[in-house]
Design a protein around this motif. Structure first.
Motif, mmCIF file in Angstrom:
data_model
loop_
_atom_site.group_PDB
_atom_site.id
_atom_site.type_symbol
_atom_site.label_atom_id
_atom_site.label_comp_id
_atom_site.label_asym_id
_atom_site.label_seq_id
_atom_site.Cartn_x
_atom_site.Cartn_y
_atom_site.Cartn_z
ATOM 1 N N MET A 1 0.834 -1.185 0.000
ATOM 2 C CA MET A 1 0.000 0.000 0.000
ATOM 3 C C MET A 1 0.876 1.245 0.000
ATOM 4 S SD MET A 1 -2.848 0.965 2.809
ATOM 5 C CE MET A 1 -4.261 1.732 2.143
ATOM 6 N N ARG A 2 0.537 2.207 -0.827
ATOM 7 C CA ARG A 2 1.327 3.431 -0.901
ATOM 8 C C ARG A 2 0.955 4.386 0.218
ATOM 9 N NH1 ARG A 2 1.505 4.648 -7.355
ATOM 10 N NH2 ARG A 2 2.688 2.790 -7.808
ATOM 11 N N LYS A 3 1.970 4.955 0.808
ATOM 12 C CA LYS A 3 1.797 5.925 1.887
ATOM 13 C C LYS A 3 2.088 7.302 1.327
ATOM 14 C CE LYS A 3 1.894 7.412 6.232
ATOM 15 N NZ LYS A 3 0.717 7.692 6.954
ATOM 16 N N LYS A 4 1.283 8.285 1.689
ATOM 17 C CA LYS A 4 1.520 9.664 1.272
ATOM 18 C C LYS A 4 1.907 10.493 2.480
ATOM 19 C CE LYS A 4 -1.703 9.804 -2.577
ATOM 20 N NZ LYS A 4 -2.891 10.476 -3.149
ATOM 21 N N ILE A 5 2.927 11.314 2.277
ATOM 22 C CA ILE A 5 3.368 12.257 3.302
ATOM 23 C C ILE A 5 3.322 13.635 2.669
ATOM 24 C CG2 ILE A 5 5.304 12.990 4.743
ATOM 25 C CD1 ILE A 5 6.273 10.034 4.642
ATOM 26 N N HIS A 6 2.710 14.588 3.358
ATOM 27 C CA HIS A 6 2.608 15.952 2.845
ATOM 28 C C HIS A 6 3.509 16.861 3.667
ATOM 29 C CE1 HIS A 6 -0.734 15.094 0.132
ATOM 30 N NE2 HIS A 6 -1.069 14.199 1.044
ATOM 31 N N LEU A 7 4.488 17.469 2.992
ATOM 32 C CA LEU A 7 5.400 18.409 3.639
ATOM 33 C C LEU A 7 4.854 19.813 3.398
ATOM 34 C CD1 LEU A 7 8.732 16.754 2.500
ATOM 35 C CD2 LEU A 7 7.477 16.386 4.631
ATOM 36 N N THR A 8 4.496 20.487 4.482
ATOM 37 C CA THR A 8 3.763 21.746 4.354
ATOM 38 C C THR A 8 4.461 22.953 4.980
ATOM 39 O OG1 THR A 8 2.532 21.231 6.374
ATOM 40 C CG2 THR A 8 1.526 20.576 4.275
ATOM 41 N N LYS A 9 5.561 22.724 5.672
ATOM 42 C CA LYS A 9 6.263 23.827 6.340
ATOM 43 C C LYS A 9 7.756 23.668 6.099
ATOM 44 C CE LYS A 9 6.983 25.903 10.836
ATOM 45 N NZ LYS A 9 7.061 25.604 12.261
ATOM 46 N N ALA A 10 8.412 24.787 5.791
ATOM 47 C CA ALA A 10 9.846 24.751 5.495
ATOM 48 C C ALA A 10 10.620 25.592 6.497
ATOM 49 C CB ALA A 10 10.099 25.283 4.092
ATOM 50 N N GLU A 11 11.797 25.107 6.835
ATOM 51 C CA GLU A 11 12.685 25.813 7.756
ATOM 52 C C GLU A 11 14.106 25.753 7.179
ATOM 53 O OE1 GLU A 11 13.733 25.626 12.523
ATOM 54 O OE2 GLU A 11 12.836 23.871 11.556
ATOM 55 N N LEU A 12 14.559 26.884 6.649
ATOM 56 C CA LEU A 12 15.891 26.931 6.054
ATOM 57 C C LEU A 12 16.901 27.234 7.151
ATOM 58 C CD1 LEU A 12 17.455 26.703 3.413
ATOM 59 C CD2 LEU A 12 17.117 29.146 3.076
ATOM 60 N N LEU A 13 17.731 26.259 7.431
ATOM 61 C CA LEU A 13 18.775 26.399 8.441
ATOM 62 C C LEU A 13 20.085 26.738 7.741
ATOM 63 C CD1 LEU A 13 17.812 23.301 10.619
ATOM 64 C CD2 LEU A 13 17.137 25.686 10.953
ATOM 65 N N GLU A 14 21.142 26.856 8.515
ATOM 66 C CA GLU A 14 22.435 27.243 7.954
ATOM 67 C C GLU A 14 22.968 26.230 6.944
ATOM 68 O OE1 GLU A 14 26.549 28.172 10.044
ATOM 69 O OE2 GLU A 14 24.867 29.281 10.938
ATOM 70 N N ASN A 15 22.746 24.942 7.224
ATOM 71 C CA ASN A 15 23.368 23.923 6.376
ATOM 72 C C ASN A 15 22.388 22.948 5.736
ATOM 73 O OD1 ASN A 15 22.634 22.711 8.744
ATOM 74 N ND2 ASN A 15 24.523 21.551 8.985
ATOM 75 N N LYS A 16 21.083 23.205 5.873
ATOM 76 C CA LYS A 16 20.095 22.327 5.246
ATOM 77 C C LYS A 16 18.715 22.971 5.277
ATOM 78 C CE LYS A 16 19.215 19.668 9.459
ATOM 79 N NZ LYS A 16 19.266 18.342 10.092
ATOM 80 N N LEU A 17 17.856 22.446 4.429
ATOM 81 C CA LEU A 17 16.447 22.836 4.433
ATOM 82 C C LEU A 17 15.673 21.676 5.040
ATOM 83 C CD1 LEU A 17 14.002 24.607 3.592
ATOM 84 C CD2 LEU A 17 14.042 23.392 1.403
ATOM 85 N N VAL A 18 14.893 21.990 6.076
ATOM 86 C CA VAL A 18 14.064 20.975 6.722
ATOM 87 C C VAL A 18 12.621 21.224 6.315
ATOM 88 C CG1 VAL A 18 13.318 19.946 8.896
ATOM 89 C CG2 VAL A 18 15.654 20.838 8.674
ATOM 90 N N LEU A 19 12.013 20.217 5.719
ATOM 91 C CA LEU A 19 10.607 20.284 5.339
ATOM 92 C C LEU A 19 9.826 19.422 6.320
ATOM 93 C CD1 LEU A 19 11.000 19.861 1.473
ATOM 94 C CD2 LEU A 19 10.774 21.984 2.781
ATOM 95 N N HIS A 20 8.847 20.043 6.966
ATOM 96 C CA HIS A 20 8.103 19.373 8.028
ATOM 97 C C HIS A 20 6.791 18.796 7.514
ATOM 98 C CE1 HIS A 20 10.809 21.000 11.108
ATOM 99 N NE2 HIS A 20 10.786 22.119 10.398
#
Length: 125
Positions: A1-20
């Protein structure tokens, strides 16, 4: 079964982008599947990952695109925060580069999707 994850918030840090994610997701041991597609109906980029059971579709929603463009320009890694763990979206920059080039002016993706992608990634109104 396919699982869907929706990333709706972004946080640009010094060394990476974190998508929540909008919810906590228990998806240990994900592996990149090496493909990103477009969901024109929901205005998202869909990163394919593999779990032990099946594919996991990670939707990068429009709310994250501005930060995604910055991460793309800065060449910093992009990771999905899944609550219990983080998962690096390996190869995302290369896939996005290809997709954005193909979406530009291409009505096959839908006029509204083209406008939105051009406005954010190509700075066209």
């Amino acid at each position: 079964m396919r699982k869907k994850i929706h990333l709706t918030k972004a946080e640009l840090l010094e060394n990476k982008l974190v998508l929540h994610s909008s919810e906590n997701v228990d998806q240990p041991n994900l592996k990149p599947a090496g493909q990103v597609l477009v969901d024109s109906d929901n205005f998202s980029f869909v990163y394919f990952a593999e779990s032990q059971e099946d594919y996991v579709l990670i939707h990068i929603q429009e709310e994250c695109w501005t930060a995604l463009k910055e991460a793309f320009e800065q060449k910093v890694p992009v990771v999905a925060d899944l609550g219990e763990s983080e998962f690096e979206l390996e190869g995302l920059h290369q896939e996005l580069d290809f997709l954005i080039e193909n979406i530009e002016g291409n009505s096959n993706y839908g006029d509204e999707m083209v406008k939105k992608v051009e406005a954010v990634f190509l700075e066209k109104a």
